[in-house]
Design an enzyme around this catalytic site. Structure first.
Site, PDB file in Angstrom:
ATOM      1  N   LEU A   1     -18.224  -1.548  -0.122  1.00 42.77           N
ATOM      2  CA  LEU A   1     -19.001  -0.572  -0.464  1.00 42.77           C
ATOM      3  C   LEU A   1     -18.830  -0.794  -2.414  1.00 42.77           C
ATOM      4  O   LEU A   1     -18.954  -0.115  -3.060  1.00 42.77           O
ATOM      5  CB  LEU A   1     -18.810   0.768  -0.266  1.00 42.77           C
ATOM      6  CG  LEU A   1     -19.518   1.040   1.074  1.00 42.77           C
ATOM      7  CD1 LEU A   1     -18.999   2.556   1.243  1.00 42.77           C
ATOM      8  CD2 LEU A   1     -20.982   0.751   1.016  1.00 42.77           C
TER       9      LEU A   1
ATOM     10  N   GLY B   1     -23.990   4.813  -4.556  1.00 41.29           N
ATOM     11  CA  GLY B   1     -24.692   5.346  -5.884  1.00 41.29           C
ATOM     12  C   GLY B   1     -24.095   6.494  -6.712  1.00 41.29           C
ATOM     13  O   GLY B   1     -24.824   7.010  -7.592  1.00 41.29           O
TER      14      GLY B   1
ATOM     15  N   TYR C   1       0.916  -1.188  -0.096  1.00 39.51           N
ATOM     16  CA  TYR C   1      -0.068   0.047  -0.086  1.00 39.51           C
ATOM     17  C   TYR C   1       0.779   1.422  -0.040  1.00 39.51           C
ATOM     18  O   TYR C   1       2.001   1.259   0.499  1.00 39.51           O
ATOM     19  CB  TYR C   1      -0.946   0.007   1.116  1.00 39.51           C
ATOM     20  CG  TYR C   1      -2.090  -0.941   1.230  1.00 39.51           C
ATOM     21  CD1 TYR C   1      -2.390  -1.770   0.117  1.00 39.51           C
ATOM     22  CD2 TYR C   1      -2.728  -1.210   2.267  1.00 39.51           C
ATOM     23  CE1 TYR C   1      -3.400  -2.509  -0.054  1.00 39.51           C
ATOM     24  CE2 TYR C   1      -3.787  -2.207   2.374  1.00 39.51           C
ATOM     25  CZ  TYR C   1      -4.126  -2.789   1.328  1.00 39.51           C
ATOM     26  OH  TYR C   1      -5.012  -3.663   1.426  1.00 39.51           O
TER      27      TYR C   1
ATOM     28  N   GLY D   1     -16.872   2.303  -3.280  1.00 39.68           N
ATOM     29  CA  GLY D   1     -17.991   3.202  -3.249  1.00 39.68           C
ATOM     30  C   GLY D   1     -18.937   3.172  -4.330  1.00 39.68           C
ATOM     31  O   GLY D   1     -19.795   3.934  -4.144  1.00 39.68           O
TER      32      GLY D   1
ATOM     33  N   SER E   1     -13.674  -4.154   0.318  1.00 39.00           N
ATOM     34  CA  SER E   1     -14.578  -3.621  -0.409  1.00 39.00           C
ATOM     35  C   SER E   1     -16.079  -3.738  -0.142  1.00 39.00           C
ATOM     36  O   SER E   1     -16.832  -4.124  -1.217  1.00 39.00           O
ATOM     37  CB  SER E   1     -14.115  -4.245  -1.869  1.00 39.00           C
ATOM     38  OG  SER E   1     -12.781  -3.831  -2.332  1.00 39.00           O
TER      39      SER E   1
END
Length: 345
Positions: A235, A242, A53, A238, A233
């Site tokens: 979401l 929406g 990372y 993201g 993950s």
């Protein structure tokens, strides 16, 4: 904040874990400190990082995530308040700059651990994970398993023995897997039993409303063998908020900056996301919070790894821990899942 036992370890981890893969690319060190301070103030005690990372990984920024966390812990003098998780890379072209001949063998694991300890400014890691398998199998969205044992890398027993040495030395406390299959998890568990080696306490795999594929086989392993899921993950980068519907790409958003990340977009994913977003709004819920609350409700969950680039997003995501989804909403989620099963594996 709720706290859950992580597998068969003595770790009690917050139901929500702070993911840190944006530290060093999308987030500055000052941003990272702000997020870390807020997360800790809200009862989050687990941080998840990796030697590769921030993401996207590159030689110029690799290691900054761990460096920021290490500097924060040193400045705040709070190492004992934190359950620290990080990972060693497997083989692959995207991380070939890290070390020559990348494999999950003793040399690579030991070099990786020493590097992480130095950057994190600590003498032990609470949970050390294999970022992905050292063999040809399905992970990072791959489908249609192709059996190519000639491409197997380090034997799992050798990997487990290398990790065991580091546990004995006190450099790591517990071990976990990531992006693993049911076969891989059971193999490591069986080898630990046969050879009196450290037991895997967690598996960090993708899990969200757009990707519930682990429920098919891995969920049974997690529950029967008492292995905690570190859901990543939740979401879908993201997407489940929406904000990307109808082709939108808000300035500064992850998919605007890195359009190559297409795992959670596509026609089926778009349709499924629209259905989940509409359900959330009709139920008076924030779409992202509903998606996170669903992950929080799963019986095999060890911790739900959230990440954010802005503090307001982080606050909203952490607040999902206070939401309990009603029976009707859960039934509607299942109905959408039947229409659009796992559009983003």
């Amino acid at each position: 904040m709720q706290y859950l036992p992580l597998g068969k370890s003595d770790l009690k981890v917050s139901q929500i874990c702070l993911g840190t893969m944006t530290f060093g690319r999308q987030n500055s060190e000052a941003d990272a400190f702000e997020q870390l301070d807020y997360a800790l103030s809200q009862g989050i005690n687990m941080l998840d990082a990796a030697e590769m990372y921030p993401i996207p990984t590159q030689a110029e920024t690799q290691g900054l995530t761990e460096t920021y966390i290490g500097n924060w812990m040193k400045q705040r003098q709070n190492r004992q308040q934190v359950i620290l998780a990080t990972k060693v890379v497997g083989p692959g072209a995207m991380v070939s700059y890290l070390r020559p001949d990348l494999h999950l063998d003793r040399r690579n694991i030991r070099e990786a651990v020493e590097g992480s300890l130095q950057r994190l400014r600590t003498d032990y890691i609470d949970l050390y994970q294999l970022h992905w398998p050292d063999r040809q199998t399905n992970f990072f969205g791959q489908l249609n398993y192709s059996h190519e044992p000639e491409k197997d890398g380090t034997p799992p027993l050798e990997t487990l023995q290398a990790l065991s040495e580091l546990v004995s030395e006190g450099k790591i406390r517990y071990i976990g897997l990531s992006n693993e299959t049911p076969w891989g998890v059971m193999t490591f568990l069986q080898l630990a039993k046969e050879h009196d080696l450290p037991v895997v306490v967690s598996v960090q795999n993708p899990y969200s409303l757009l990707n519930r594929s682990l429920e098919v086989g891995l969920a049974e392993v997690l529950l029967r063998e008492q292995v905690g899921l570190l859901a990543y993950s939740p979401l879908g980068f993201g997407v489940l908020s929406g904000k990307y519907l109808q082709g939108r790409r808000p300035a500064g958003s992850r998919l605007a900056l890195f359009p190559e990340y297409k795992r959670y977009i596509g026609e089926q994913a778009e349709d499924a996301t629209a259905a989940y977003v509409n359900l959330a709004r009709s139920a008076g819920l924030d779409p992202a919070q509903m998606a996170l609350a669903f992950v929080n409700s799963r019986p095999f969950l060890g911790t739900n790894i959230i990440g954010a680039t802005r503090l307001d997003q982080l606050k909203q995501n952490i607040a999902s821990q206070q939401i309990t989804l009603g029976h009707d909403v859960l039934e509607e989620i299942e109905a959408i899942h039947r229409r659009y099963p796992n559009p983003s594996p």
